[in-house]
Design a protein around this motif. Structure first.
Motif, PDB file in Angstrom:
ATOM      1  N   ARG A   1      34.796  41.718  37.628  1.00 51.85           N
ATOM      2  CA  ARG A   1      34.069  42.376  38.372  1.00 51.85           C
ATOM      3  C   ARG A   1      34.787  44.118  38.639  1.00 51.85           C
TER       4      ARG A   1
ATOM      5  N   ALA B   1      45.090  37.924  36.818  1.00 51.61           N
ATOM      6  CA  ALA B   1      44.663  37.437  37.798  1.00 51.61           C
ATOM      7  C   ALA B   1      44.917  37.573  39.444  1.00 51.61           C
TER       8      ALA B   1
ATOM      9  N   THR C   1      38.336  42.724  34.151  1.00 49.19           N
ATOM     10  CA  THR C   1      39.749  41.963  34.913  1.00 49.19           C
ATOM     11  C   THR C   1      38.469  40.276  34.462  1.00 49.19           C
TER      12      THR C   1
ATOM     13  N   ASP D   1      37.811  37.974  36.939  1.00 49.39           N
ATOM     14  CA  ASP D   1      37.257  38.196  37.924  1.00 49.39           C
ATOM     15  C   ASP D   1      35.330  38.738  37.550  1.00 49.39           C
TER      16      ASP D   1
END
Length: 318
Positions: free
Chosen positions: A243, A288, A239, A241
């Protein structure tokens, strides 16, 4: 043995892909070429006629639905990639999954297609020609100004090689083979790269592997701890981010075909994978906002594949 969606669909015909701006333009054929290439009498499956509709196992998302707009047809839309801003969609298209790849190579429409979201709606898709009109290209992944993709074409080290293209002056250009190290030595399958560019995750013979980018080279290939099982895992995605690790795997809950899985970074490693979407679902990619885009293959009850569409499960608003 690497597993690519385009190879699975086109060659084997069984079911077991960063940031770009929204101002992209591509080398294209017309949309009508894509629609006109679909055989007369091709069956368009809908959720109401789907023998194996996607099954969601989490209350974090809305029920999966076909992607709205002019994306899906009675042909096969597959292998989606969505930029983190959710405004650019790349996917693989072929008009007829039963046509041999030798004919798809020269049909003028099979390959990578692109659509842009404008005012909340997807535009008519256009074809992206990646350096050679005599190639089968798919499995797109984009990080910054670099596209990684899988291709069947002359000059490959193997049957399917990884290639790289650069986004310059509003188009994808500078297409080149990713090299012998990745394609022959490591035999890299469908891949993604962490947002910081330091780690590659990729399919490796029915498992998911990883390696590090150090001093200009990819090194230290190894299996990803806690992810692989005695079943097949492939087509990883990290992803935006960094994570969560998503991937395609055979269902561990008893559903037919592949399923979509998620693993979460716990600070020291990846958590035990959780099956999120079952019933012929695969190649997940998230924007996102956490919306899940994936391919859903339509099968008859006697397990004959008919076509494929791009689906989305929208993240529920908190």
């Amino acid at each position: 043995m690497r597993i690519f969606s385009i190879v699975v669909i086109l060659m084997l015909l069984v079911s077991m892909s960063g940031c770009m701006g929204s101002n992209q333009s591509q080398t294209t054929t017309t949309t009508m070429d894509r629609l006109a290439s679909i055989p007369n009498g091709a069956v368009k499956i809908t959720p109401e006629t789907d023998a194996f509709p996607p099954v969601l196992h989490s209350n974090e998302w809305e029920a999966p639905v076909p992607l709205e707009g002019p994306i899906n047809t009675a042909g096969a839309e597959d292998s989606p990639f969505v930029t983190p801003d959710g405004k650019n969609l790349y996917f693989f298209f072929t008009p007829d999954v039963n046509v041999p790849p030798q004919k798809q190579l020269v049909d003028g429409v099979t390959g990578v297609w692109w659509s842009r979201k404008v005012n909340g709606k997807w535009s008519e898709p256009v074809r992206v020609v990646l350096g050679s009109t005599e190639s089968l290209d798919g499995a797109v992944f984009i990080l910054n100004d670099t596209m990684w993709f899988a291709s069947v074409r002359k000059g490959n080290y193997g049957e399917v090689d990884i290639y790289i293209a650069k986004f310059r002056d509003g188009r994808w250009t500078d297409v080149k083979n990713a090299g012998e190290l990745l394609n022959r030595v490591y035999d890299v399958g469908e891949l993604c790269i962490s947002p910081d560019g330091r780690t590659m995750y990729y399919g490796c013979g029915g498992d998911i592997c990883m390696m590090d980018y150090v001093n200009g080279s990819w090194v230290n290939p190894r299996e990803v701890p806690n992810i692989n099982s005695e079943l097949n895992e492939d087509q990883p995605f990290i992803t935006p981010d960094g994570r969560e690790l998503w991937f395609t795997g055979q269902s561990r809950l008893g559903y037919p075909g592949p399923a979509v899985f998620r693993s979460v970074w716990n600070g020291s490693g990846w958590s035990e994978p959780e099956e999120i979407i079952s019933n012929f679902a695969g190649e997940p990619v998230l924007d996102a906002e956490g919306n899940i885009y994936f391919v859903h293959h339509f099968f008859t009850k006697d397990m004959k594949m008919i076509e494929a569409d791009i689906y989305v499960a929208y993240k529920k608003k908190s």
